[in-house]
Design an enzyme around this catalytic site. Structure first.
Site, PDB file in Angstrom:
ATOM      1  N   TYR A 135     -14.840  22.135 -10.838  1.00  0.00           N
ATOM      2  CA  TYR A 135     -15.286  20.837 -11.347  1.00  0.00           C
ATOM      3  C   TYR A 135     -16.421  20.321 -10.453  1.00  0.00           C
ATOM      4  CZ  TYR A 135     -14.500  15.920 -12.833  1.00  0.00           C
ATOM      5  OH  TYR A 135     -14.609  14.651 -13.315  1.00  0.00           O
TER       6      TYR A 135
ATOM      7  N   ASP B 191      -6.529  22.869  -8.527  1.00  0.00           N
ATOM      8  CA  ASP B 191      -6.715  21.806  -9.517  1.00  0.00           C
ATOM      9  C   ASP B 191      -6.071  22.317 -10.802  1.00  0.00           C
ATOM     10  OD1 ASP B 191      -7.679  20.167 -11.569  1.00  0.00           O
ATOM     11  OD2 ASP B 191      -9.539  19.732 -10.492  1.00  0.00           O
TER      12      ASP B 191
ATOM     13  N   LYS C  34      -6.164  12.664 -17.373  1.00  0.00           N
ATOM     14  CA  LYS C  34      -6.256  13.520 -18.564  1.00  0.00           C
ATOM     15  C   LYS C  34      -4.908  13.544 -19.301  1.00  0.00           C
ATOM     16  CE  LYS C  34     -10.325  14.063 -16.865  1.00  0.00           C
ATOM     17  NZ  LYS C  34     -10.752  15.137 -15.969  1.00  0.00           N
TER      18      LYS C  34
ATOM     19  N   ARG D 140       0.815  -1.219   0.000  1.00  0.00           N
ATOM     20  CA  ARG D 140       0.000   0.000   0.000  1.00  0.00           C
ATOM     21  C   ARG D 140       0.848   1.269   0.000  1.00  0.00           C
ATOM     22  NH1 ARG D 140      -1.988   0.869   4.752  1.00  0.00           N
ATOM     23  NH2 ARG D 140      -2.918  -1.196   5.001  1.00  0.00           N
TER      24      ARG D 140
HETATM   25  C1  LIG Z   1     -11.580  14.949 -14.806  1.00  0.00           C
HETATM   26  C2  LIG Z   1     -11.261  15.998 -13.820  1.00  0.00           C
HETATM   27  C3  LIG Z   1     -11.058  15.685 -12.483  1.00  0.00           C
HETATM   28  C4  LIG Z   1     -11.267  14.296 -11.932  1.00  0.00           C
HETATM   29  O1  LIG Z   1     -10.430  13.358 -12.454  1.00  0.00           O
HETATM   30  P1  LIG Z   1     -10.869  11.798 -12.510  1.00  0.00           P
HETATM   31  O2  LIG Z   1      -9.571  11.117 -12.725  1.00  0.00           O
HETATM   32  O3  LIG Z   1     -11.839  11.678 -13.622  1.00  0.00           O
HETATM   33  O4  LIG Z   1     -11.464  11.475 -11.175  1.00  0.00           O
HETATM   34  C5  LIG Z   1     -10.701  16.697 -11.621  1.00  0.00           C
HETATM   35  N1  LIG Z   1     -10.574  17.958 -12.046  1.00  0.00           N
HETATM   36  C6  LIG Z   1     -10.773  18.301 -13.323  1.00  0.00           C
HETATM   37  C7  LIG Z   1     -10.603  19.723 -13.728  1.00  0.00           C
HETATM   38  C8  LIG Z   1     -11.139  17.341 -14.251  1.00  0.00           C
HETATM   39  O5  LIG Z   1     -11.381  17.694 -15.520  1.00  0.00           O
END
Ligand SMILES: *Cc1c(COP(=O)(O)O)cnc(C)c1O
Length: 394
Positions: free
Chosen positions: A112, A184, A209, A58
């Site tokens: 988000y 973020d 992403k 872990r």
């Molecule tokens: C997609 C996204 C997330 C979340 O990511 P996941 O891997 O899909 O949980 C967080 N912030 C932004 C701006 C996003 O586009």
């Protein structure tokens, strides 16, 4: 020695000979149990700092540490990075690491949607109050800070609507009041906006992403500024957060080409955004590199470039006319997420996710993720789509 450029660093960052044995991409080290030679050995390892030492599955293996360390190296001023099973898990764990019952949190109205849901759901249940703020607030965020404000969350540009935030102004307000800042940074990544160097305490990525880049892995990361890692580590360990070595391995493989992919995504997206701006069917294009995007002057000041995600607002029409545009597209998939090699189109309704500001628009809106296809093919596809939209709209 001059500082290496990030596009150079990204090729080999995080790699260590003892983890690779000469293999280019650190292999998948899978583990739950780690075996020790003696009882004394086991006790000594448990009592010591387990960072980057095999201890228990872990806590990770060299496969996760390679990606984590590479992300740390891309953020000057960072102490360390931890990985999470998704971007949302990265956001929620970072918030839990810095907040306690009775605290107040500030979140931009353009955040988000799952981030908003966590603030209004579990955080609220645990006695943490969230105030949503206008993403263009800048230094006036000081007016929202109280003695209870313990964290300011940012997301720049905003999800769906792409308002650019004045990160240095918000960080200055926060630092003067000992408030923790988190951002973020999924859209820009450290390559286009090195937020730790700008004074932010925690840089969060949905690695799903651009880091992964191939639409086939869920992964998140939080990079902590110097001095901010310990409480993130403690919260992550207590929550049992963990990303699989297979996913981290694909994450590292994606990261190695992220600089060149981002450049292509960014150039193609801007070309398409500029073309959309000339179209009578389009009322507005929401792309931070365009001068009329809210916060563009801050984008021009702070960002090293744009990535490949933006939105546009149609001139009139309804949901059915928008669907006529999207449904017939040849090169754009219809789906959530972004950052992969393939273009995507998504109907968006930002007014559903607002509480501090109002979202008003001339018609329905569409978010585009521009992939690695030739931009001229994408423009031709969108041109036919806009004609379908105009026919349906009447
Ligand atoms: C997609 C996204 C997330 C979340 O990511 P996941 O891997 O899909 O949980 C967080 N912030 C932004 C701006 C996003 O586009």
């Amino acid at each position: 020695m001059t500082d290496k450029k990030n596009s150079t660093k990204i090729v080999s960052a995080g790699r260590r000979p003892e983890w690779t044995q000469g293999i280019v991409n650190t292999p998948v080290w899978r583990a739950s149990t780690i075996l020790y030679d003696t009882v004394a050995d086991l006790r000594a390892r448990g009592a010591a700092d387990t960072h980057h030492k095999l201890f228990y599955g872990r806590r990770g293996t060299p496969t996760q540490w390679t990606l984590a360390d590479a992300l740390t190296e891309l953020e000057p001023g960072a102490e360390a990075t931890l990985l999470y099973p998704s971007g949302v898990a990265a956001v929620t764990t970072a918030l839990l690491a810095v907040l306690a019952p009775g605290d107040e949190l500030l979140v931009p109205d353009s955040a988000y949607d799952p981030t908003r849901n966590f603030a209004g759901g579990m955080l609220k249940r645990f006695g943490i109050d969230t105030t949503f703020y206008d993403p263009l607030i800048g230094a006036r965020i000081a007016d929202l800070c109280t003695d209870r404000t313990k964290a300011i969350f940012m997301e720049s540009p905003g999800s769906l609507t792409f308002e650019v935030q004045d990160v240095p102004a918000i960080v200055a307000v926060a630092k003067a009041r000992s408030i923790t800042t988190l951002i973020d940074n999924t859209w820009a990544t450290p390559l286009l906006l090195p937020v730790i160097a700008m004074g932010v305490d925690y840089s969060i990525l949905a690695c799903t992403k651009y880091v992964v880049g191939h639409s086939d892995v869920m992964l998140g990361s939080v990079t902590a500024a110097e001095g901010q890692y310990e409480r993130l580590r403690a919260a992550s360990y207590q929550l049992g957060q963990y990303a699989s070595p297979d996913d981290a391995w694909l994450g590292t493989r994606g990261l190695r080409t992220m600089a060149v992919r981002l450049k292509q995504h960014g150039e193609a997206a801007l070309k398409i955004a500029e073309w959309l701006k000339t179209r009578p069917e389009v009322a507005r294009v929401l792309h931070p590199a365009l001068p009329d995007c809210p916060g563009h002057e801050i984008f021009a000041r702070d960002f090293k470039g744009a990535s490949g995600l933006f939105s546009f607002v149609l001139n009139g029409g309804d949901d059915a006319a928008r669907a006529a545009l999207i449904d017939g597209l040849e090169h754009f998939g219809i789906g959530f997420s972004w950052g992969g090699y393939e273009s995507l189109a998504l109907p968006i309704d930002p007014h559903r996710f607002r509480s501090a500001t109002r979202w008003e628009a001339e018609g329905p809106a569409v978010r585009l993720q521009i992939g690695l296809e030739d931009p001229d093919d994408l423009i031709a596809d969108l041109e036919a789509g806009l004609a379908r939209f105009a026919r349906k709209r009447g």
